[in-house]
Design an enzyme around this catalytic site. Structure first.
Site, short mmCIF file in Angstrom:
data_model
loop_
_atom_site.label_atom_id
_atom_site.label_comp_id
_atom_site.label_asym_id
_atom_site.label_seq_id
_atom_site.Cartn_x
_atom_site.Cartn_y
_atom_site.Cartn_z
N PHE A 176 58.46 40.16 40.51
CA PHE A 176 58.91 38.22 41.74
C PHE A 176 58.53 37.02 41.02
CE2 PHE A 176 54.81 39.63 43.01
CZ PHE A 176 53.66 38.29 43.61
N ILE A 177 58.83 35.88 41.45
CA ILE A 177 58.91 34.86 41.40
C ILE A 177 58.24 34.07 42.50
CG2 ILE A 177 59.35 32.77 40.35
CD1 ILE A 177 61.42 34.37 38.41
N HIS A 192 55.39 37.55 38.42
CA HIS A 192 54.70 38.65 38.24
C HIS A 192 55.66 39.64 37.26
CE1 HIS A 192 54.33 43.26 40.11
NE2 HIS A 192 53.77 43.62 38.50
N SER A 318 51.61 41.18 49.66
CA SER A 318 53.05 41.80 49.03
C SER A 318 53.99 40.85 49.67
CB SER A 318 53.38 42.67 50.82
OG SER A 318 53.97 41.72 51.87
N SER A 323 48.26 35.69 48.77
CA SER A 323 47.87 35.97 47.52
C SER A 323 46.51 35.39 47.64
CB SER A 323 49.01 35.37 46.40
OG SER A 323 49.85 36.39 46.52
N HIS A 340 44.51 45.06 41.76
CA HIS A 340 45.67 44.22 41.02
C HIS A 340 46.85 43.75 41.74
CE1 HIS A 340 47.86 47.73 41.28
NE2 HIS A 340 49.33 46.47 40.68
N GLY A 341 46.62 43.87 43.33
CA GLY A 341 47.28 43.92 44.35
C GLY A 341 46.91 44.48 45.69
#
Length: 411
Positions: A176-177, A192, A318, A323, A340-341
């Site tokens: 994603f951006i 990402h 998500s 974030s 990492h997430g």
């Protein structure tokens, strides 16, 4: 010395598994997969497990696997060098337009995303049909080309992959951006992605080689995807060289996209601004040599980020959640790593079965993004609670910035 807050899973015939998962559910299948990896004879000391842990192919996503004298190509996987890049700008929330639709459209036009250009009908960069400036791509490729030629001399089929053509492209899935706002209203740009088609080809090739090399031993492995390459062999040396190059490609791929992202934003927001005020570019699917507990080892991070003392990293939620920009605490017990997430709680097919387009629209209210059936598998409810994930690893990282997206572009 940092007081660590983890649980230890003892593995009969294997190394311990240390898990930073307090308050976060872990599926039984993931625990079984971790135990299988811990039984490999070359695991160094223990496996560290991050709170975003979930079942993966080859090895568990959200695991840190230190090895001596061997490497497992399927543990690194095929999305080699996948990771994040974030850059703070001098823009404030008040500088953003009321209607964010044109900003999202400008980003989507500037950075190829979704299916590969080849399958989307693009003619290819060599025929001058791409939207992004060739100078950024060419400058990056010139830093990659010579080493790639050496690798292709050993493995010629890699030359016929989407390598140069995929440089500066996003891809699909959870790549994603985003345009985000931090806790003080500053605008951040975040993306990402990884090594794209060429990284996939490198990973697939060496996973197959490892399985071929071990064909007489596969029946004795807990999982055929744990086939490994032994240090001192030609295939091991070739893999380390190729995977290192793919990781370099991934890092530069993100840098090229960031340059084009900044240019796209400037076409919509006319106020002059600077970027890279604070910038982070970090892998979360990769392998590299590091020193831990007085020993030089290969550390494979399968869905984990390096978190050495003072080192900045990115932990995205998500497409509807916060974030985090974090600073590592250098916790040796985790091999200086963090998550990492948020980590998935269900498969993509299960998310599509369980949720609807209307659910996706409600979950991403206030975010300028796709809200169609094609991204329901990325719905926020398919991921773990990012707040619980962050709390479980409070001895691994400290939060520097909290980001909330206002624009999200999915592949």
């Amino acid at each position: 010395m940092i007081d660590s807050d983890y649980d230890t899973m003892d593995v009969k015939g294997g190394r311990p598994v240390k898990m930073w998962t307090h308050g976060v559910p872990v599926e039984p299948e993931a625990k079984e997969q971790l135990a299988n990896t811990a039984k490999m004879p070359f695991i160094y000391k223990h496996i560290a497990v991050m709170p975003d842990v979930h079942l993966g192919k080859g090895s568990t996503i959200g695991s840190v696997i230190p090895t001596l004298g061997a490497v497992i190509p399927a543990a690194v996987g095929v999305d080699i060098g996948c990771g994040m890049m974030a850059a703070k700008t001098t823009l404030a929330a008040s500088d953003l337009p009321d209607n964010l639709g044109p900003l999202r459209s400008a980003i989507e036009k500037a950075i190829p995303h979704g299916l590969s250009p080849k399958t989307r009908g693009f003619k290819g960069r060599d025929q001058g049909s791409w939207q992004d400036p060739p100078s950024a791509v060419d400058a990056a490729w010139m830093q990659l080309k010579d080493e790639f030629d050496v690798i292709c001399a050993k493995t010629p089929k890699l030359r016929h992959t989407n390598n140069y053509k995929h440089l500066g492209t996003l891809g699909t899935g959870n790549h994603f951006i985003e345009v985000c706002l931090d806790e003080e209203g500053a605008v951040w740009l975040m993306l990402h992605s990884g090594s794209r088609g060429v990284g996939n080809a490198i990973g697939t090739h060496f996973i197959e080689l490892a399985q071929q090399d071990m064909r007489t031993h596969l029946a004795n492995l807990p999982d055929r995807d744990l086939a490994y390459l032994k240090e001192g062999t030609q295939h091991y040396d070739d893999y380390v060289e190729a995977v290192g190059w793919a990781q370099k490609f991934a890092r530069m791929n993100r840098e090229v996209m960031m340059q084009n992202l900044v240019k796209a934003v400037r076409t919509v927001i006319k106020k002059p601004f600077e970027t890279h005020v604070e910038a982070v570019n970090c892998h979360h699917n990769y392998v590299q040599k590091e020193r831990h507990f007085g020993q030089d080892v290969l550390v494979t991070r399968k869905g984990a980020v390096s978190a050495r003392a003072g080192e900045l990293g990115i932990i995205p939620g998500s497409m509807g959640a916060r974030s985090y920009i974090v600073r590592g605490k250098g916790n040796e017990e985790s091999f200086t790593s963090c998550s990492h997430g948020a980590g998935r709680t269900m498969s993509r097919s299960e998310a599509k079965r369980r949720f609807t387009r209307e659910d996706q629209a409600r979950a991403t209210q206030g975010v300028e993004c796709r809200k169609d059936e094609g991204v329901v598998d990325e719905i926020p409810m398919a991921y773990k609670d990012i707040d619980a994930v962050m709390h479980a690893q409070r001895d691994l990282v400290e939060v520097v910035h909290t980001l909330k997206q206002v624009v999200c572009v999915k592949g």
